[in-house]
Each structure stands twice: as structure tokens, then as C-alpha cells.
Design a protein around this motif. Sequence first.
Motif, PDB file in Angstrom:
ATOM      1  N   GLY A 103       0.770  -1.188  -0.298  1.00  0.00           N
ATOM      2  CA  GLY A 103      -0.205   0.519   0.064  1.00  0.00           C
ATOM      3  C   GLY A 103       1.162   1.269   0.052  1.00  0.00           C
ATOM      4  O   GLY A 103       0.495   2.144  -1.033  1.00  0.00           O
ATOM      5  N   LEU A 104       1.722   1.188   0.914  1.00  0.00           N
ATOM      6  CA  LEU A 104       3.121   2.872   1.030  1.00  0.00           C
ATOM      7  C   LEU A 104       3.309   2.599  -0.540  1.00  0.00           C
ATOM      8  O   LEU A 104       3.705   4.298  -0.778  1.00  0.00           O
ATOM      9  N   ILE A 105       3.738   1.786  -0.856  1.00  0.00           N
ATOM     10  CA  ILE A 105       4.630   1.417  -2.347  1.00  0.00           C
ATOM     11  C   ILE A 105       3.646   2.580  -3.733  1.00  0.00           C
ATOM     12  O   ILE A 105       4.494   3.183  -4.602  1.00  0.00           O
ATOM     13  N   ALA A 106       2.330   2.162  -3.405  1.00  0.00           N
ATOM     14  CA  ALA A 106       1.876   2.632  -4.131  1.00  0.00           C
ATOM     15  C   ALA A 106       1.314   3.671  -4.648  1.00  0.00           C
ATOM     16  O   ALA A 106       1.119   4.331  -5.085  1.00  0.00           O
ATOM     17  N   GLN A 107       0.988   4.027  -2.829  1.00  0.00           N
ATOM     18  CA  GLN A 107       1.375   5.462  -2.864  1.00  0.00           C
ATOM     19  C   GLN A 107       2.475   6.507  -2.927  1.00  0.00           C
ATOM     20  O   GLN A 107       2.466   7.320  -3.913  1.00  0.00           O
ATOM     21  N   TYR A 108       3.405   5.922  -3.052  1.00  0.00           N
ATOM     22  CA  TYR A 108       4.528   6.211  -3.126  1.00  0.00           C
ATOM     23  C   TYR A 108       5.266   6.150  -4.785  1.00  0.00           C
ATOM     24  O   TYR A 108       5.711   7.499  -4.755  1.00  0.00           O
ATOM     25  N   GLN A 109       4.975   5.888  -5.494  1.00  0.00           N
ATOM     26  CA  GLN A 109       5.355   5.560  -7.090  1.00  0.00           C
ATOM     27  C   GLN A 109       3.893   6.171  -7.577  1.00  0.00           C
ATOM     28  O   GLN A 109       3.948   6.495  -9.041  1.00  0.00           O
ATOM     29  N   SER A 110       3.371   5.993  -6.788  1.00  0.00           N
ATOM     30  CA  SER A 110       1.489   6.870  -7.561  1.00  0.00           C
ATOM     31  C   SER A 110       0.985   6.096  -8.721  1.00  0.00           C
ATOM     32  O   SER A 110       0.500   6.277  -9.811  1.00  0.00           O
ATOM     33  N   PHE A 111       1.229   4.684  -8.054  1.00  0.00           N
ATOM     34  CA  PHE A 111       1.251   3.560  -9.946  1.00  0.00           C
ATOM     35  C   PHE A 111       0.883   2.509  -9.120  1.00  0.00           C
ATOM     36  O   PHE A 111       1.628   1.583  -8.230  1.00  0.00           O
ATOM     37  N   ALA A 112      -0.409   1.614  -9.071  1.00  0.00           N
ATOM     38  CA  ALA A 112      -0.929   0.158  -9.316  1.00  0.00           C
ATOM     39  C   ALA A 112      -0.619  -1.048 -10.067  1.00  0.00           C
ATOM     40  O   ALA A 112      -1.073  -1.103 -10.993  1.00  0.00           O
ATOM     41  N   ASP A 113       0.509  -1.756 -10.002  1.00  0.00           N
ATOM     42  CA  ASP A 113       0.179  -3.050 -11.001  1.00  0.00           C
ATOM     43  C   ASP A 113       0.550  -3.987 -10.866  1.00  0.00           C
ATOM     44  O   ASP A 113       1.045  -5.188  -9.700  1.00  0.00           O
ATOM     45  N   ILE A 114      -0.580  -5.556 -11.353  1.00  0.00           N
ATOM     46  CA  ILE A 114      -0.762  -6.629 -11.313  1.00  0.00           C
ATOM     47  C   ILE A 114       0.403  -7.494 -11.342  1.00  0.00           C
ATOM     48  O   ILE A 114       0.569  -8.094 -10.518  1.00  0.00           O
ATOM     49  N   ASN A 115       1.925  -6.978 -11.014  1.00  0.00           N
ATOM     50  CA  ASN A 115       2.459  -7.838 -11.261  1.00  0.00           C
ATOM     51  C   ASN A 115       3.972  -7.648 -10.344  1.00  0.00           C
ATOM     52  O   ASN A 115       4.863  -7.745 -10.932  1.00  0.00           O
ATOM     53  N   SER A 116       3.767  -6.353  -9.917  1.00  0.00           N
ATOM     54  CA  SER A 116       4.513  -6.025  -8.948  1.00  0.00           C
ATOM     55  C   SER A 116       4.933  -6.472  -7.592  1.00  0.00           C
ATOM     56  O   SER A 116       5.951  -6.323  -7.241  1.00  0.00           O
ATOM     57  N   GLY A 117       4.457  -7.739  -7.276  1.00  0.00           N
ATOM     58  CA  GLY A 117       5.139  -8.270  -6.059  1.00  0.00           C
ATOM     59  C   GLY A 117       5.547  -9.502  -6.765  1.00  0.00           C
ATOM     60  O   GLY A 117       6.349 -10.729  -6.174  1.00  0.00           O
ATOM     61  N   VAL A 118       5.402  -9.518  -7.833  1.00  0.00           N
ATOM     62  CA  VAL A 118       6.859 -10.824  -8.993  1.00  0.00           C
ATOM     63  C   VAL A 118       7.989 -10.415  -7.883  1.00  0.00           C
ATOM     64  O   VAL A 118       8.738  -9.523  -8.282  1.00  0.00           O
ATOM     65  N   GLY A 119       8.819 -11.832  -7.656  1.00  0.00           N
ATOM     66  CA  GLY A 119       9.587 -11.625  -6.979  1.00  0.00           C
ATOM     67  C   GLY A 119      10.126 -11.011  -5.857  1.00  0.00           C
ATOM     68  O   GLY A 119      11.542 -10.667  -5.246  1.00  0.00           O
ATOM     69  N   ILE A 120       8.835 -10.607  -5.144  1.00  0.00           N
ATOM     70  CA  ILE A 120       8.875  -9.540  -4.164  1.00  0.00           C
ATOM     71  C   ILE A 120       9.814 -10.534  -2.878  1.00  0.00           C
ATOM     72  O   ILE A 120      10.550 -10.463  -1.539  1.00  0.00           O
ATOM     73  N   LEU A 121       9.609 -11.776  -2.492  1.00  0.00           N
ATOM     74  CA  LEU A 121       9.969 -12.912  -1.649  1.00  0.00           C
ATOM     75  C   LEU A 121      11.548 -13.115  -1.816  1.00  0.00           C
ATOM     76  O   LEU A 121      12.165 -12.678  -0.361  1.00  0.00           O
ATOM     77  N   VAL A 122      12.127 -13.117  -3.296  1.00  0.00           N
ATOM     78  CA  VAL A 122      12.982 -13.341  -3.346  1.00  0.00           C
ATOM     79  C   VAL A 122      13.985 -11.710  -2.759  1.00  0.00           C
ATOM     80  O   VAL A 122      15.161 -11.729  -2.170  1.00  0.00           O
ATOM     81  N   VAL A 123      13.502 -11.056  -2.787  1.00  0.00           N
ATOM     82  CA  VAL A 123      14.795  -9.348  -2.060  1.00  0.00           C
ATOM     83  C   VAL A 123      14.010  -9.729  -0.785  1.00  0.00           C
ATOM     84  O   VAL A 123      14.760  -9.240  -0.295  1.00  0.00           O
ATOM     85  N   GLY A 124      12.573 -10.014   0.042  1.00  0.00           N
ATOM     86  CA  GLY A 124      12.842 -10.106   1.558  1.00  0.00           C
ATOM     87  C   GLY A 124      13.938 -10.898   2.065  1.00  0.00           C
ATOM     88  O   GLY A 124      14.473 -11.063   2.817  1.00  0.00           O
ATOM     89  N   LEU A 125      13.968 -11.857   1.459  1.00  0.00           N
ATOM     90  CA  LEU A 125      14.791 -13.422   1.819  1.00  0.00           C
ATOM     91  C   LEU A 125      16.155 -12.385   1.921  1.00  0.00           C
ATOM     92  O   LEU A 125      17.018 -12.470   2.770  1.00  0.00           O
ATOM     93  N   ALA A 126      16.877 -12.062   0.707  1.00  0.00           N
ATOM     94  CA  ALA A 126      18.041 -11.166   0.351  1.00  0.00           C
ATOM     95  C   ALA A 126      18.173 -10.131   1.220  1.00  0.00           C
ATOM     96  O   ALA A 126      19.330  -9.808   1.979  1.00  0.00           O
ATOM     97  N   SER A 127      17.042  -9.198   1.691  1.00  0.00           N
ATOM     98  CA  SER A 127      17.337  -8.472   2.848  1.00  0.00           C
ATOM     99  C   SER A 127      17.641  -9.186   3.926  1.00  0.00           C
ATOM    100  O   SER A 127      18.092  -8.437   4.701  1.00  0.00           O
ATOM    101  N   VAL A 128      17.216  -9.929   4.387  1.00  0.00           N
ATOM    102  CA  VAL A 128      16.821 -10.767   5.801  1.00  0.00           C
ATOM    103  C   VAL A 128      18.200 -10.883   5.622  1.00  0.00           C
ATOM    104  O   VAL A 128      19.169 -10.680   7.043  1.00  0.00           O
TER     105      VAL A 128
END
Length: 298
Positions: free
Chosen positions: A198-223
Motif C-alpha cells: 500500500g505504501l509503495i502504491a502511494q509512493y510511486q502513484s501507480f499500481a500494477d498487478i505484477n508488482s509483487g513478482v520476485g518480492i519474496l526473493v527481495v525480502g529474503l535477500a534483505s534479511v
Amino acid sequence: MTLLIGSLQLGLIYGVMVLGIYISFRILNIPDLTAEGSFTFGLATAAIFTTAGHPFLGIFASLIAGALAGCVTGLLQTKLNIHPVLTGILTMSGLYSINTVVLGGTPNLTLIGKETIFTLAQSALPMFEREAVKLIMAIVVSVVCTVALSAFFRTRLGLCIRATGDNTDMVKASSINVDRMKCIALALSNGLIALCGGLIAQYQSFADINSGVGILVVGLASVIIGEAFFGKRSVTIGFVSAVFGSVVYRYIIAIATKADWFPAYMLKLVSAVIVTLALAIPAIKSMMEVQKIRKGGK
């Protein structure tokens, strides 16, 4: 300078998502794949409320939407005894259709010209530049979430969730409802992930159905990157390291993009390589120690 500030902003905002990944991955020890679906669910929900003129309600609704998705995953695991990996895949797959419905049947939705929490903050703080206001908001959100989670996991309920992740059999013997603890933890985890969406949608003023693709890899990498700096210590340090790892990850991606080492479409592969290298660090250290011992013996 714009690249540095922008990466810091994104790192702190995505840090909220990484906190959710940390709960399921480290505290609960469950490989939850719901993240990609719940992130987009929160993003789509916030976008719809924002276009209707309710940005703050959109952020709250994204949190609730993610928590509901986490509850579904938890119920599939605990009540139907489906494997945790499969439950995440099932929920994630179902959410793709639901997210499309939430967005009104379109793959994307623009929020340009709509009021967001960032534009409202800019109006409330006219003495600061727009990028400075975004940075302030990102800092506030990440700090509030980190402090709130640290306090929660020191309560009796939080300690029960931590115990469930450490030793399920012991928790059962203590007459604690393990299924309930798992559902609560997964709801909290996916609620944070969706909140980040939700924060990202308002931050970039755009919502896309494929925005979550690969987000798990990003989270694991960050952890994993955060743990490389801070190590595995207390829960509070773990949350701080998760947010820190998110910022470092964003800077790594920014450097790779700025240096033109890879084309934009290779970023997912770069993320996968970063996770692989981070996961391989313990094995590499162990191999180096064995080699030292062998050399010493000779």
C-alpha cells in the motif's frame, strides 16, 4: 544525490515488507510463499481507496487485506494439514485473480493527481522539499513498525509465537494453541507485507498487478544481508537488521543499475544471485575452516 536519497526511501519502505518476511522466515520458521500475492493485494487495495479520496483508509485497508490473506494461508496449514509451501502457492495463485478484480479488471491503475499520505505530508510540511518529506515519512513508518513489533514480541502472545517457531512440541505440552499462534503470526507477517504494498502504491502513484513478482526473493535477500552485518541475536536486533538489510539491498541494486553492469531485466537474476551468495556464506566459512585445519595438520 537523488539516487542515494531515492534508494534510502525505498529501502526503508520495503523494510516494512522485510519485517513481515522475517516473522515467517526466522521467527515462525515457515517458508511462506504468500508474500507475492499479499504484497499486490495490499497495493491494489490501497490504490482503490486512494482513487476514492481516502489515502489513510487505504493504508489501513491494505494492512487488513494482507492479514486476511495470511489467515487463509494459516487455516490451510493448520485445519487442512496442507504443506506450508503448497498453502503459500495456493493462496498466492488465488490472490492473482482477486487482485485483478480489486483493480477493476485492469492490470494497472494510476494514482497521478490523487492525494496520498506523501502529498498530504508535503502540504503539512511546506518548509521541506518533496524528497525530504518522503524520506521523513519512510523513516517514521519503518521506525514505528520496528518499535511496535519489538514491543509486541515481548508480550505473552509474542513470546508464545516465538516459542511456537522454536519448539512446537514444547508449546503443545504447555497447553498453548499452536494452530492459533501460527495463524496470528502469518496474519501479522502478510499484513506487514501488504502494508508495504500500500505504501509503495502511494509512493510511486501507480499500481500494477505484477508488482509483487520476485518480492519474496527481495525480502529474503534483505534479511540475510542484515544478518551478515548484525548476526543472529535478539528479536529486536533481528528487526533492526532486517530494515538495515533492506536499505543495503536497495543500494546494491542502485549501484548495479547506475554502473550499467546489467540491463534492467536482469535485476531479478541479480537478486537471486545475491540470495544464493548470502545463503552460501556459512558453508563457505565452514569449508575455509576445514581447509585451515587440513593445512595445519600437514
